[in-house]
Design a protein around this motif. Structure first.
Motif, PDB file in Angstrom:
ATOM      1  N   HIS A  95       0.836  -1.208   0.000  1.00 28.39           N
ATOM      2  CA  HIS A  95       0.000   0.000   0.000  1.00 28.39           C
ATOM      3  C   HIS A  95       0.872   1.260   0.000  1.00 28.39           C
ATOM      4  O   HIS A  95       0.558   2.231  -0.689  1.00 28.39           O
ATOM      5  N   ASP A 141       2.035   1.875  -3.423  1.00 30.02           N
ATOM      6  CA  ASP A 141       0.953   2.474  -4.207  1.00 30.02           C
ATOM      7  C   ASP A 141       0.779   3.950  -3.877  1.00 30.02           C
ATOM      8  O   ASP A 141       0.562   4.786  -4.766  1.00 30.02           O
ATOM      9  N   GLN A 155      -7.652   1.849  -2.690  1.00 29.06           N
ATOM     10  CA  GLN A 155      -6.463   1.244  -2.096  1.00 29.06           C
ATOM     11  C   GLN A 155      -6.625  -0.243  -1.789  1.00 29.06           C
ATOM     12  O   GLN A 155      -5.688  -1.019  -2.005  1.00 29.06           O
ATOM     13  N   TRP A 191      -6.276  -2.136  -5.044  1.00 27.19           N
ATOM     14  CA  TRP A 191      -4.900  -2.113  -5.534  1.00 27.19           C
ATOM     15  C   TRP A 191      -4.065  -3.167  -4.811  1.00 27.19           C
ATOM     16  O   TRP A 191      -3.275  -3.876  -5.433  1.00 27.19           O
ATOM     17  N   GLN A 235      -2.611  -6.524  -6.865  1.00 29.40           N
ATOM     18  CA  GLN A 235      -1.166  -6.660  -7.055  1.00 29.40           C
ATOM     19  C   GLN A 235      -0.564  -7.813  -6.255  1.00 29.40           C
ATOM     20  O   GLN A 235       0.630  -8.071  -6.354  1.00 29.40           O
TER      21      GLN A 235
END
Length: 170
Positions: A46, A49, A74, A77, A81
Motif C-alpha cells: 500500500h 501504491d 487502495q 490495488w 497486485q
C-alpha cells in the motif's frame, strides 16, 4: 519547513524504518495485523501504491492551478497486485527506492509554489489528514501529509518508530 527540510525528514524515516522492516520474520510480515486488516507485507505494498500515486501528483501540481487529483481504491490495488505473494526483499527495495526518488522530487519543488494557497482542491477526499473543501491548502501541506501517512503506517508496523510530522500542525 522548506522542501529540503521535508525531503530530509522523508529520508530519515526511510533510514530509521528499513533495518526493522528488513529484520521482520516471514511469519510476522505475512500475518494480518488484526482480523480483516492487511499484513505488514500488504501495508508496505500500500505504501508503494501511495508513493506511486503521490509521485505523479507532486509533478502535476507544478503544472496546474488547482489541487484536484484522482483518488484510487487502495484495497483493490493491494488485492490486485498480490503483495502478500511478492518477495519481501523486492517490496522493501521498491518502497525504499521510490521514496528516495520522492525525496529528490520534493527537494526540487519550486519554493515559490511551496506555500502558495491553492483552491479548489479535493484534499477533503484524498488526504490522510483532510482539509475542508472550502479552505485553501498548499503544496507544503500536501507533501507533509504524504509523509505523515507513511509515518502513520510505519508506526503501526515498527514498535517504537519515532514519527516526526504526525501530530504536528503541518
Amino acid at each position: 519547513m522548506t522542501p529540503k527540510e521535508v525531503a530530509h525528514l522523508l529520508e530519515l524515516a526511510l533510514e530509521e524504518a528499513y533495518p526493522s522492516l528488513q529484520a521482520m520474520s516471514p511469519e510476522t510480515r505475512t500475518t494480518p495485523l488484526a482480523p480483516g486488516k492487511w499484513s505488514p507485507q500488504q501495508v508496505m505494498g500500500h505504501l508503494i501504491d501511495s508513493a506511486a500515486n503521490n509521485h505523479q501528483r507532486f509533478v502535476r501540481v507544478q503544472q496546474q492551478e488547482n489541487f484536484i487529483f484522482k483518488g484510487y481504491q487502495q484495497d483493490q490495488w493491494v488485492i490486485q497486485q498480490a503483495y502478500e505473494e511478492a518477495s519481501w526483499e523486492t517490496i522493501l527495495n521498491l518502497w525504499t527506492a521510490y521514496n528516495r526518488h520522492l525525496a529528490h522530487v520534493i527537494r526540487h519543488l519550486p519554493q515559490q509554489l511551496w506555500a502558495q494557497s491553492r483552491h479548489p482542491h479535493n484534499l477533503h477526499q484524498i488526504a490522510f489528514k483532510t482539509v475542508p473543501e472550502d479552505q485553501p491548502t498548499s503544496l507544503a501541506y500536501f507533501v507533509a501529509d504524504y509523509i505523515a501517512h507513511l509515518e502513520h503506517h510505519l508506526k503501526g508496523l515498527i514498535p517504537g518508530f519515532s514519527t516526526r510530522l504526525l501530530g504536528t500542525s503541518y
